[in-house]
Design an enzyme around this catalytic site. Structure first.
Site, PDB file in Angstrom:
ATOM      1  N   GLN A   1     -46.191  -0.743  -1.946  1.00 39.10           N
ATOM      2  CA  GLN A   1     -47.640  -0.892  -1.910  1.00 39.10           C
ATOM      3  C   GLN A   1     -48.419   0.304  -2.471  1.00 39.10           C
ATOM      4  OE1 GLN A   1     -49.121  -2.513   1.830  1.00 39.10           O
ATOM      5  NE2 GLN A   1     -47.141  -3.486   2.215  1.00 39.10           N
TER       6      GLN A   1
ATOM      7  N   LYS B   1     -51.364   6.373   8.642  1.00 41.32           N
ATOM      8  CA  LYS B   1     -50.381   5.307   8.435  1.00 41.32           C
ATOM      9  C   LYS B   1     -49.985   5.282   6.959  1.00 41.32           C
ATOM     10  CE  LYS B   1     -52.167   2.662  12.352  1.00 41.32           C
ATOM     11  NZ  LYS B   1     -51.020   2.896  13.235  1.00 41.32           N
ATOM     12  N   THR B   2     -48.945   6.031   6.637  1.00 41.83           N
ATOM     13  CA  THR B   2     -48.506   6.166   5.250  1.00 41.83           C
ATOM     14  C   THR B   2     -46.999   5.989   5.156  1.00 41.83           C
ATOM     15  OG1 THR B   2     -48.080   8.555   5.393  1.00 41.83           O
ATOM     16  CG2 THR B   2     -50.339   7.884   4.872  1.00 41.83           C
TER      17      THR B   2
ATOM     18  N   ASP C   1     -46.748   1.390  10.562  1.00 39.91           N
ATOM     19  CA  ASP C   1     -48.169   1.121  10.753  1.00 39.91           C
ATOM     20  C   ASP C   1     -48.503   0.494  12.095  1.00 39.91           C
ATOM     21  OD1 ASP C   1     -48.384   2.081   8.209  1.00 39.91           O
ATOM     22  OD2 ASP C   1     -48.754   0.139   7.255  1.00 39.91           O
TER      23      ASP C   1
ATOM     24  N   ALA D   1     -45.093   8.066   3.679  1.00 37.19           N
ATOM     25  CA  ALA D   1     -44.509   9.386   3.927  1.00 37.19           C
ATOM     26  C   ALA D   1     -44.263   9.600   5.414  1.00 37.19           C
ATOM     27  CB  ALA D   1     -45.431  10.468   3.376  1.00 37.19           C
TER      28      ALA D   1
ATOM     29  N   CYS E   1     -52.693   3.845   4.401  1.00 38.40           N
ATOM     30  CA  CYS E   1     -53.101   4.667   3.263  1.00 38.40           C
ATOM     31  C   CYS E   1     -54.606   4.899   3.269  1.00 38.40           C
ATOM     32  CB  CYS E   1     -52.669   4.043   1.941  1.00 38.40           C
ATOM     33  SG  CYS E   1     -52.871   5.192   0.555  1.00 38.40           S
TER      34      CYS E   1
ATOM     35  N   CYS F   1     -50.797  12.100   1.995  1.00 38.98           N
ATOM     36  CA  CYS F   1     -51.723  11.226   1.300  1.00 38.98           C
ATOM     37  C   CYS F   1     -51.901  11.722  -0.127  1.00 38.98           C
ATOM     38  CB  CYS F   1     -53.073  11.196   2.030  1.00 38.98           C
ATOM     39  SG  CYS F   1     -54.214   9.971   1.371  1.00 38.98           S
TER      40      CYS F   1
END
Length: 401
Positions: free
Chosen positions: A46, A309-310, A301, A312, A164, A344
């Site tokens: 995504q 919420k990533t 998430d 990474a 993200c 991010c």
């Protein structure tokens, strides 16, 4: 298969980045009976959708067949969870299958609540509205950006945790850079609507993003939110949080990001945090084990950890979950700790990126201490465009990163 029953020693709900990473790590650790519940036929990377919307990548690069990323030896149940009973240790699927488990990993991802803003969903079906949060619309975003020569472009971000959190800003900067390169930036009014007090929650990164927004002449509305869209007349209503004052902006391009929450079935389950209406799984933020059900872990998430919420974050959470899951099964103390790391990558132009890395301390935690990643950098762009996708497909999904 309706009404049938299955059992797995370890059951994973969700076959996104978190579920596949955990499954691969468990298999590498020798776990003999791992089941993964997910109905998707396509696996998406995504983070690339922002670049698709900015005209810097093709949608095809972001997808692969789900079967191609499923770890060998994992039992893939092509169905969706609709209920969980952690007391009985049973998950029920949309197809009526009851799956019992000894340990459960919950990572079904996040739900996009398009309908929570009046007119938002309808705006996506009009020629002027789009969102990079849907893969079918990311190419449309680029078409709108490419074709706009004058007028008003509005980019919005909702209140609350979203996946993200930098994406609502990134597309604004990519669009502005394209308009600058094609000589029409002076003829386009850009409005960026943010619910937060500033551009970013960490000063070093916020300062740089303020400079970026100023360079493009972007009007930034902080502590504000999109509260309604009139798609027929191309009007967006933006409301200031402090005063409740509403501003109506006529737009020629509208890029929206929907409010987000845990999937509905999870919200109503015993696993949800009762104090959080968004319904995220209530876990200890360091061990990632459920605070009330010791056989349940969650990451990604849908977890309640107060980090961004990533992908990474998932990359750091997955090894913690696997180590602690194995220790719990053996009756040992949980050895692994998640410190809240998130990253991010903020694209600020078609050849520049700001890499924001931080943890629960909300201080910069750079992976490249010899580089100043609080500033826009060309090398970070290549990391975003080529390095991170390669890391994802070749290492992370195989439990190696």
């Amino acid at each position: 298969m309706a009404g049938s029953a299955l059992h797995h020693d370890i059951l994973i709900i969700g076959g996104g980045s978190a579920g596949i990473d955990v499954a691969a790590r468990l298999r590498r650790a020798g776990a003999p009976d791992v089941g993964l519940l997910d109905p998707a036929e396509t696996h998406w990377y995504q983070p690339l959708w922002t670049l698709v919307g900015g005209g810097a990548a093709r949608l095809e690069e972001s997808r692969r067949p789900q079967a191609s990323v499923m770890p060998r030896g994992v039992a893939w149940i092509k169905d969706a969870a609709v209920a969980v009973d952690p007391d009985e240790r049973v998950v029920t699927t949309a197809g009526g299958i009851r799956i019992s488990y000894r340990q459960l990993v919950v990572c079904p991802g996040i739900q996009l609540d398009w309908e929570r803003v009046p007119g938002m969903a309808e705006a996506l079906d009009t020629p002027a509205g789009s969102s990079n949060y849907r893969p079918d619309l990311a190419p449309k975003t680029w078409e709108l950006v490419r074709d706009l020569r004058s007028g008003t472009a509005v980019f919005t971000m909702p209140t609350g945790p979203i996946k993200c959190a930098g994406a609502p800003q990134k597309i604004a900067y990519l669009a502005a850079d394209h308009w600058r390169r094609t000589g029409v930036l002076a003829d386009i009014r850009i409005v960026l609507v943010l619910p937060t007090p500033g551009m970013f929650g960490i000063k070093e990164f916020a300062d740089e993003l303020e400079r970026v927004a100023a360079r493009y002449g972007i009007e930034v509305r902080t502590r504000s939110e999109l509260t309604a869209v009139d798609p027929a007349n191309r009007r967006a209503t933006v409301t200031r949080h402090a005063t409740g004052e509403a501003e109506t902006i006529d737009y020629d391009l509208l890029h929206v990001v929907p409010p987000q929450s845990a999937p509905d079935w999870l919200k109503t389950s015993p696993l949800a945090d009762p104090a959080d209406p968004a319904g995220y799984v209530e876990v200890d933020r360091h061990t990632l084990r459920h605070v009330r059900y010791p056989t349940v872990f969650a990451l990604g998430d849908a977890g309640s950890t107060p980090n961004s919420k990533t992908g990474a974050a998932i990359r750091k959470q997955a090894p913690v979950v696997v180590r602690n899951l194995i220790a719990a099964a053996e009756g040992r103390p949980l050895p692994a700790v998640y410190g809240g790391y998130a990253s991010c990558p903020l694209t600020t132009a078609r050849d520049r990126m700001l890499l924001a890395e931080f943890d629960y301390s909300m201080r910069p935690t750079p992976s490249f201490p010899f580089l100043d990643t609080t500033r826009e950098r060309r090398d970070m762009w290549y990391l975003k465009r080529y390095g991170l996708p390669a890391l994802y497909w070749n290492l992370m999904l195989k439990g190696l990163a």
